[in-house]
Design a protein around this motif. Structure first.
Motif, PDB file in Angstrom:
ATOM      1  N   LYS A  97      32.133   1.303  22.804  1.00  0.00           N
ATOM      2  CA  LYS A  97      32.142  -0.075  22.300  1.00  0.00           C
ATOM      3  C   LYS A  97      31.243  -0.992  23.125  1.00  0.00           C
ATOM      4  N   ALA A  98      30.447  -0.399  24.020  1.00  0.00           N
ATOM      5  CA  ALA A  98      29.552  -1.126  24.939  1.00  0.00           C
ATOM      6  C   ALA A  98      30.320  -1.889  26.010  1.00  0.00           C
ATOM      7  N   GLY A  99      31.577  -1.523  26.229  1.00  0.00           N
ATOM      8  CA  GLY A  99      32.316  -2.057  27.373  1.00  0.00           C
ATOM      9  C   GLY A  99      31.822  -1.414  28.657  1.00  0.00           C
ATOM     10  N   HIS A 237      33.145  -5.473  39.648  1.00  0.00           N
ATOM     11  CA  HIS A 237      33.750  -4.708  38.564  1.00  0.00           C
ATOM     12  C   HIS A 237      35.262  -4.672  38.748  1.00  0.00           C
ATOM     13  N   GLY A 238      35.960  -4.856  37.639  1.00  0.00           N
ATOM     14  CA  GLY A 238      37.405  -4.962  37.681  1.00  0.00           C
ATOM     15  C   GLY A 238      37.870  -6.403  37.653  1.00  0.00           C
ATOM     16  N   GLN A 239      36.968  -7.332  37.926  1.00  0.00           N
ATOM     17  CA  GLN A 239      37.278  -8.762  37.829  1.00  0.00           C
ATOM     18  C   GLN A 239      36.327  -9.463  36.859  1.00  0.00           C
ATOM     19  N   ASP A 242      34.348  -5.480  33.113  1.00  0.00           N
ATOM     20  CA  ASP A 242      35.211  -4.305  32.951  1.00  0.00           C
ATOM     21  C   ASP A 242      34.984  -3.768  31.541  1.00  0.00           C
ATOM     22  N   GLU A 243      35.852  -2.876  31.109  1.00  0.00           N
ATOM     23  CA  GLU A 243      35.640  -2.247  29.799  1.00  0.00           C
ATOM     24  C   GLU A 243      35.914  -3.193  28.630  1.00  0.00           C
ATOM     25  N   THR A 244      36.446  -4.386  28.907  1.00  0.00           N
ATOM     26  CA  THR A 244      36.637  -5.373  27.836  1.00  0.00           C
ATOM     27  C   THR A 244      35.457  -6.343  27.749  1.00  0.00           C
ATOM     28  N   THR A 245      34.523  -6.242  28.670  1.00  0.00           N
ATOM     29  CA  THR A 245      33.328  -7.102  28.651  1.00  0.00           C
ATOM     30  C   THR A 245      32.094  -6.250  28.375  1.00  0.00           C
TER      31      THR A 245
END
Length: 367
Positions: A97-99, A237-239, A242-245
């Motif tokens: 999904k390009a996350g 990364h993680g803040q 991440d996989e939602t961005t």
């Protein structure tokens, strides 16, 4: 922050204990958070002289083989064969999904050898992702056991040279293998000129002692590393990502060459092209709280009437700029610098100004 065992241990942990470090957990590792000088002095010392960071929690992968470039160009949105020998490229691993699974630095060492530096918290996930997708390629992936240090600041080059490692021919985002088993790049995570140097574990303690024999060099902990990178507008990364961005909303689409965006065959390519075509609904921005009260990750971003229009992803005090600094995501139409927004801290409403990034200018040694 206490000196309680919180996870995996750095190979040089005894040196940090001897230096008076306070430890805390980060990405499954027991990490030095601060030293006796404290965050403010550590931060400013890096900007003014040379800060030494132990970043051995990060993972180096050697990717090699006749299919290495093709493989990396599939798992990352880049043309690995075009990086250039001895050059480094900031890139990322994307999901379907390009996350953003992780952001990475990849260096081309030869037409068939590449060094990948991955974030600590994602190292196991990254390695699994690499191996899952490597089956159709002539490639080997080796996780290297190394001590990895960063020396950052205006005196970094001189301090390294005095310690017996002359990297003065490197420019920003170039790299070399200066000794057997060593890897060094002119890069970093502070916005300052500096270097990241990986070496065999058994050679690290003596080399670090040479660096610290120079009065311009000082151990810097994870807390100041965070305030330095935040002032420099660099994502964690993680803040911040991440996989939602995705790379569009995160403002790091510049890291993907235009021909790759348009026609590259990489994981997440179709999703990324659709996002580019539609445009991002949110954008990552700098945020300057009005007053002296810092805001922290997770705080809501509000418009004038109290509607939630975004979220803070990183925040703290910026010692170099003398005021609180933050980053976060806001609705695209509110992303223009100078836009007035608000947040709530412990029930108090605070004003925020959208600010251009970075808060402090980058001082990289360009070619």
């Amino acid at each position: 922050m206490s000196n309680v065992d919180t996870g995996r241990h750095l190979p040089l942990e005894a040196l940090h204990i001897a230096a008076g470090a306070k430890f805390g957990g980060f990405a499954g590792w027991n990490m030095p958070i601060t030293y006796p000088a404290g965050v403010m002095k550590e931060h400013l010392h890096t900007r003014e002289k040379a800060g030494l960071f132990d970043i051995s929690h990060m993972q180096l992968f050697l990717v090699e083989g006749a299919g290495a470039a093709t493989f990396l160009s599939f798992v990352c949105p880049l043309d690995a064969s075009a990086i250039g020998i001895g050059k480094c490229k900031y890139t990322m691993l994307l999901n379907d999904k390009a996350g953003i699974i992780d952001d990475l630095i990849i260096t081309q060492l030869s037409p068939t050898r590449f060094m990948v530096v991955a974030n600590a918290g994602n190292a196991a996930k990254d390695e699994a992702h690499f191996r899952t997708n490597a089956g159709n390629f002539d490639v080997t992936i080796e996780a290297l056991p190394r001590v990895l240090i960063a020396l950052q600041g205006p005196d970094a080059e001189s301090v390294l040279t005095n310690a017996g490692l002359d990297l003065s021919t490197l420019t920003f985002m170039t790299a070399t293998e200066p000794r057997p088993g060593w890897f060094a790049s002119r890069s970093g995570y502070t916005g300052e000129d500096g270097f990241e140097v990986a070496m065999p574990i058994e050679e690290a303690e003596a080399f670090v002692a040479k660096i610290l024999a120079d009065e311009r060099a000082m151990w810097i902990g994870l807390a100041a590393r965070d305030s330095l990178r935040l002032e420099a507008g660099l994502c964690l990364h993680g803040q911040d990502i991440d996989e939602t961005t995705d790379p569009v909303m995160a403002g790091i689409l510049w890291a993907i060459p235009k021909p790759v965006r348009e026609s590259g065959n990489f994981i997440g390519a179709d999703a990324l092209r659709a996002i580019i075509a539609a445009g991002a609904k949110e954008k990552r921005v700098g945020l300057k709280p009005v007053g002296r009260q810092p805001v922290r990750a997770g705080a809501p971003i509000l418009d004038a009437v109290g509607n939630t229009v975004g979220r803070v992803t990183s925040g703290g005090f910026g010692p170099s700029v003398g005021h609180p600094v933050a980053m976060g995501y806001v609705a695209k139409e509110l992303a223009e610098p100078g836009t007035t927004l608000f947040t709530e801290v412990r029930g108090n409403r605070l004003e925020l100004q959208v600010a251009p990034l970075p808060f402090t200018p980058h001082r990289y040694r360009k070619g």
